[in-house]
Design a protein around this motif. Structure first.
Motif, mmCIF file in Angstrom:
data_model
loop_
_atom_site.group_PDB
_atom_site.id
_atom_site.type_symbol
_atom_site.label_atom_id
_atom_site.label_comp_id
_atom_site.label_asym_id
_atom_site.label_seq_id
_atom_site.Cartn_x
_atom_site.Cartn_y
_atom_site.Cartn_z
ATOM 1 N N ALA A 140 0.907 -1.138 -0.005
ATOM 2 C CA ALA A 140 0.030 0.031 -0.040
ATOM 3 C C ALA A 140 0.827 1.272 0.004
ATOM 4 O O ALA A 140 0.373 2.609 0.339
ATOM 5 C CB ALA A 140 -0.967 -0.083 1.058
ATOM 6 N N THR A 141 2.407 1.020 -0.444
ATOM 7 C CA THR A 141 3.172 2.364 -0.124
ATOM 8 C C THR A 141 4.104 2.062 -1.145
ATOM 9 O O THR A 141 4.417 0.966 -1.639
ATOM 10 C CB THR A 141 3.635 2.292 1.171
ATOM 11 O OG1 THR A 141 4.399 3.446 1.214
ATOM 12 C CG2 THR A 141 4.542 1.016 1.523
ATOM 13 N N GLY A 142 4.889 3.298 -1.593
ATOM 14 C CA GLY A 142 5.969 3.011 -2.336
ATOM 15 C C GLY A 142 5.701 3.242 -3.790
ATOM 16 O O GLY A 142 4.686 3.310 -4.213
ATOM 17 N N LEU A 143 6.676 2.789 -4.549
ATOM 18 C CA LEU A 143 6.491 3.106 -6.188
ATOM 19 C C LEU A 143 6.669 1.790 -6.796
ATOM 20 O O LEU A 143 6.859 1.765 -7.916
ATOM 21 C CB LEU A 143 7.406 4.158 -6.474
ATOM 22 C CG LEU A 143 7.478 5.405 -5.868
ATOM 23 C CD1 LEU A 143 8.725 6.418 -6.447
ATOM 24 C CD2 LEU A 143 6.185 6.084 -6.239
ATOM 25 N N TYR A 144 6.690 0.743 -6.010
ATOM 26 C CA TYR A 144 7.027 -0.546 -6.462
ATOM 27 C C TYR A 144 6.238 -2.155 -5.796
ATOM 28 O O TYR A 144 5.827 -1.740 -4.925
ATOM 29 C CB TYR A 144 8.602 -0.731 -6.476
ATOM 30 C CG TYR A 144 9.066 -0.177 -4.999
ATOM 31 C CD1 TYR A 144 8.844 -0.985 -3.949
ATOM 32 C CD2 TYR A 144 9.566 0.902 -4.867
ATOM 33 C CE1 TYR A 144 8.994 -0.551 -2.565
ATOM 34 C CE2 TYR A 144 9.870 1.568 -3.737
ATOM 35 C CZ TYR A 144 9.597 0.746 -2.283
ATOM 36 O OH TYR A 144 9.672 1.389 -1.078
ATOM 37 N N VAL A 145 6.639 -2.845 -6.655
ATOM 38 C CA VAL A 145 6.220 -4.239 -5.964
ATOM 39 C C VAL A 145 7.282 -5.277 -6.028
ATOM 40 O O VAL A 145 7.997 -5.327 -6.690
ATOM 41 C CB VAL A 145 5.028 -4.906 -7.041
ATOM 42 C CG1 VAL A 145 4.235 -6.154 -6.022
ATOM 43 C CG2 VAL A 145 4.021 -3.870 -7.225
ATOM 44 N N TRP A 146 7.379 -6.165 -4.812
ATOM 45 C CA TRP A 146 8.284 -7.022 -4.729
ATOM 46 C C TRP A 146 7.839 -8.201 -5.224
ATOM 47 O O TRP A 146 7.016 -8.904 -4.724
ATOM 48 C CB TRP A 146 8.605 -7.199 -3.307
ATOM 49 C CG TRP A 146 9.952 -7.904 -2.837
ATOM 50 C CD1 TRP A 146 9.978 -8.921 -2.013
ATOM 51 C CD2 TRP A 146 11.172 -7.652 -3.430
ATOM 52 N NE1 TRP A 146 11.175 -9.466 -1.872
ATOM 53 C CE2 TRP A 146 11.911 -8.717 -2.634
ATOM 54 C CE3 TRP A 146 11.831 -7.116 -4.216
ATOM 55 C CZ2 TRP A 146 13.467 -9.153 -3.133
ATOM 56 C CZ3 TRP A 146 13.398 -7.014 -4.454
ATOM 57 C CH2 TRP A 146 13.835 -8.139 -3.807
ATOM 58 N N CYS A 147 8.367 -8.845 -6.247
ATOM 59 C CA CYS A 147 7.838 -9.979 -7.151
ATOM 60 C C CYS A 147 8.651 -11.516 -6.806
ATOM 61 O O CYS A 147 9.828 -11.244 -6.938
ATOM 62 C CB CYS A 147 7.700 -9.535 -8.399
ATOM 63 S SG CYS A 147 6.492 -8.034 -8.848
ATOM 64 N N ASP A 148 8.070 -12.456 -6.857
ATOM 65 C CA ASP A 148 8.352 -13.739 -6.627
ATOM 66 C C ASP A 148 8.625 -14.384 -8.052
ATOM 67 O O ASP A 148 7.547 -14.805 -8.495
ATOM 68 C CB ASP A 148 7.687 -14.541 -5.603
ATOM 69 C CG ASP A 148 8.402 -15.789 -5.199
ATOM 70 O OD1 ASP A 148 9.330 -16.318 -5.940
ATOM 71 O OD2 ASP A 148 7.716 -16.637 -4.427
ATOM 72 N N PHE A 149 9.601 -14.459 -8.763
ATOM 73 C CA PHE A 149 9.920 -15.366 -9.964
ATOM 74 C C PHE A 149 10.462 -16.327 -9.834
ATOM 75 O O PHE A 149 10.994 -17.056 -10.681
ATOM 76 C CB PHE A 149 10.811 -14.268 -11.079
ATOM 77 C CG PHE A 149 10.022 -13.040 -11.587
ATOM 78 C CD1 PHE A 149 9.241 -13.257 -12.745
ATOM 79 C CD2 PHE A 149 9.758 -12.045 -10.768
ATOM 80 C CE1 PHE A 149 8.628 -12.109 -13.545
ATOM 81 C CE2 PHE A 149 9.105 -10.959 -11.479
ATOM 82 C CZ PHE A 149 8.292 -11.115 -12.643
ATOM 83 N N ARG A 150 10.512 -17.102 -8.679
ATOM 84 C CA ARG A 150 11.555 -18.212 -8.413
ATOM 85 C C ARG A 150 10.849 -19.427 -9.138
ATOM 86 O O ARG A 150 11.776 -20.295 -9.670
ATOM 87 C CB ARG A 150 11.348 -18.536 -6.792
ATOM 88 C CG ARG A 150 12.215 -17.600 -5.983
ATOM 89 C CD ARG A 150 11.978 -18.040 -4.463
ATOM 90 N NE ARG A 150 10.690 -17.782 -3.999
ATOM 91 C CZ ARG A 150 10.359 -18.174 -2.730
ATOM 92 N NH1 ARG A 150 11.171 -18.693 -1.556
ATOM 93 N NH2 ARG A 150 9.207 -17.792 -2.358
ATOM 94 N N LYS A 151 9.237 -19.497 -9.385
ATOM 95 C CA LYS A 151 9.006 -20.589 -10.380
ATOM 96 C C LYS A 151 9.535 -20.646 -11.598
ATOM 97 O O LYS A 151 9.305 -21.527 -12.325
ATOM 98 C CB LYS A 151 7.451 -20.751 -10.238
ATOM 99 C CG LYS A 151 6.948 -21.076 -8.605
ATOM 100 C CD LYS A 151 5.476 -21.265 -8.761
ATOM 101 C CE LYS A 151 4.959 -21.681 -7.576
ATOM 102 N NZ LYS A 151 3.320 -21.426 -7.466
ATOM 103 N N VAL A 152 10.024 -19.444 -12.150
ATOM 104 C CA VAL A 152 10.249 -19.276 -13.455
ATOM 105 C C VAL A 152 11.780 -19.667 -13.561
ATOM 106 O O VAL A 152 12.384 -19.969 -14.716
ATOM 107 C CB VAL A 152 10.041 -17.629 -13.788
ATOM 108 C CG1 VAL A 152 10.536 -17.425 -15.441
ATOM 109 C CG2 VAL A 152 8.729 -17.139 -13.554
ATOM 110 N N LEU A 153 12.500 -19.685 -12.488
ATOM 111 C CA LEU A 153 13.960 -19.866 -12.675
ATOM 112 C C LEU A 153 14.174 -21.440 -13.267
ATOM 113 O O LEU A 153 13.685 -22.357 -12.603
ATOM 114 C CB LEU A 153 14.805 -19.680 -11.454
ATOM 115 C CG LEU A 153 14.774 -18.506 -10.640
ATOM 116 C CD1 LEU A 153 15.739 -18.036 -9.495
ATOM 117 C CD2 LEU A 153 15.062 -17.453 -11.952
ATOM 118 N N ASP A 154 15.305 -21.586 -13.950
ATOM 119 C CA ASP A 154 15.672 -22.928 -14.289
ATOM 120 C C ASP A 154 16.243 -23.925 -13.040
ATOM 121 O O ASP A 154 15.945 -24.944 -13.159
ATOM 122 C CB ASP A 154 16.656 -23.042 -15.544
ATOM 123 C CG ASP A 154 16.141 -22.366 -16.620
ATOM 124 O OD1 ASP A 154 14.829 -22.635 -16.879
ATOM 125 O OD2 ASP A 154 16.868 -22.026 -17.385
#
Length: 430
Positions: free
Chosen positions: A357-371
């Protein structure tokens, strides 16, 4: 006569000068690439869309309308050094602003605020004031990536990481900071022979987007009190709140603060809350006479421009404009862009994110995308994104201990986001 480069880089420099030459990290490299090949829908439609730099790109029109009002510059004078008066006005304005919007329980006077050309400079100078070379500062990770150069390049102060985990803590959130983790981080630093002098926190947090509660802040203060550490709260996103009913808790607002004046310091700047990354104004709030005197001795080398001071001193004190125009417009626009971004992320089965609800960004989880769960795989995904023309910041650049996390900045024009999301979807589908 041609100028010839010495065969050994830095051979003509002092040892100190050579120590300043450091390789650029992954975030700095991406920034350079975006600067050279930045996206423009008309002039460079195949360029890189930068969703990595935490900058508010959607409020310039509101700022422009304000500072181009008739009479805005009537009393502006820039014919003197700021050290001799200009930044006093800014110190006064920042003090008044923080009394209201941070809810300081202790009066902030202009002599309690040191203003320099950005929080980068404030952090860099404060590190030298409270630490000797080789000493350390505790910082929870993932951390604000700028701290790495701010503390290390010239100040030569070590970052002592307090690694946070994506596993949900006792409060039900990921990356929870606890006193137990602070104690662990302190012990690990001491075992390595590093003398720890303080704790830096950011609230609202960059890159996590969380807001520390009063109870949490008080526990961090008590930890610092127990170990004789400086407590430094970076609150540069203080009013960048777009969630309904949400509000940041400033360390300045805590009546039960157990720390003495010499160990309690708060940082604030106008880059994020006022969508003005390029206007270098940052401030240190401290009631420590020795810290303020030491910081003031460095002002000659770190002044901000008189014009910038004049403009933002007026804006900081214009409560009517802030309350009726700037803040509500900023909240509305950021909320719309966040919701648009969240809707996109919700359609990607392999990616999750931490709601904010704050800031200018989102902390995203791409771990499932990694090889594979390695930072090499994270770097490879980052290269694929850059090749597709979209730049996010990988978690390794924030010292996140778990590969696969990325920070996505959404505070840009919606048409830019749409194009970036189309490109990102293409990367994730291959």
């Amino acid at each position: 006569m041609e100028h010839q480069q010495a065969g050994n880089e830095g051979a003509t420099l002092s040892q100190r000068g050579r120590s300043f030459i450091k390789p650029k990290n992954v975030i700095e490299q991406a920034f350079d690439e975006c600067s050279k090949n930045g996206y423009d829908p008309k002039k460079n439609p195949t360029g890189i869309i930068n969703l990595g730099v935490s900058a508010n790109g959607v409020m310039f029109d509101v700022l422009k309308d304000k500072i181009t009002e008739t009479g805005f510059f009537d009393s502006c004078t820039i014919d003197h050094f700021n050290y001799f008066g200009g930044m006093d006005d800014t110190s006064h304005a920042m003090a008044a602003f923080l009394m209201k919007y941070a809810g300081s329980v202790k009066p902030i006077k202009r002599e309690n605020v040191v203003v320099m050309n950005g929080l980068t400079t404030i952090v860099h100078c404060l590190a030298q004031v409270i630490c000797d070379e080789g000493e350390g500062i505790l910082i929870p990770t993932p951390l604000y990536a700028g701290f790495i150069s701010d503390l290390n390049v010239q100040a030569n102060v070590s970052i002592c990481p307090v690694h946070l985990s994506s596993e949900k803590g006792t409060d039900g959130t990921a990356f929870q900071l606890t006193v137990a983790l602070l104690e662990k981080g302190l012990s690990e630093a001491q075992e390595k022979g590093v003398k720890v002098r303080g704790l830096f926190i950011t609230t609202p947090h960059n890159p996590l987007g969380c807001i520390y509660t009063k109870k949490e802040l008080l526990s961090f203060m008590e930890f610092c009190k127990r170990h004789g550490l400086h407590f430094v709260s970076d609150e540069i996103y203080l009013t960048t709140i777009f969630g309904a009913g949400k509000q940041a808790v400033s360390a300045l607002s805590i009546e039960e603060n157990p720390l003495d004046d010499d160990h309690f310091h708060v940082l604030y700047g106008i880059s994020k809350d006022f969508a003005a990354n390029g206007v270098r104004i940052g401030g240190l709030v401290s009631w420590s006479d020795s810290v303020v005197k030491s910081m003031n001795s460095l002002l000659t080398f770190n002044q901000t421009s008189g014009l910038a001071c004049y403009v933002f001193s007026k804006l900081l004190l214009d409560e009517k404009w802030l309350e009726e125009v700037f803040f509500p417009t900023n909240r509305r626009r950021l909320l719309e862009l966040y919701e648009y971004t969240a809707q996109f992320l919700d359609t990607i089965e392999s990616v999750s994110y931490i709601p904010t609800a704050t800031g200018l960004y989102v902390w995203c989880d791409f771990r499932k995308v990694l090889d594979e769960p390695t930072f090499e795989a994270e770097s490879e995904l980052n290269r694929r994104m850059m090749k597709a023309g979209v730049a996010l910041n990988p978690g390794g650049g924030f010292w996140c201990k778990e590969p696969g996390w990325f920070r996505l900045v959404f505070a840009t024009h919606k048409e830019y986001l749409k194009e970036a999301f189309d490109r990102l979807r293409g990367v994730l589908s291959t």
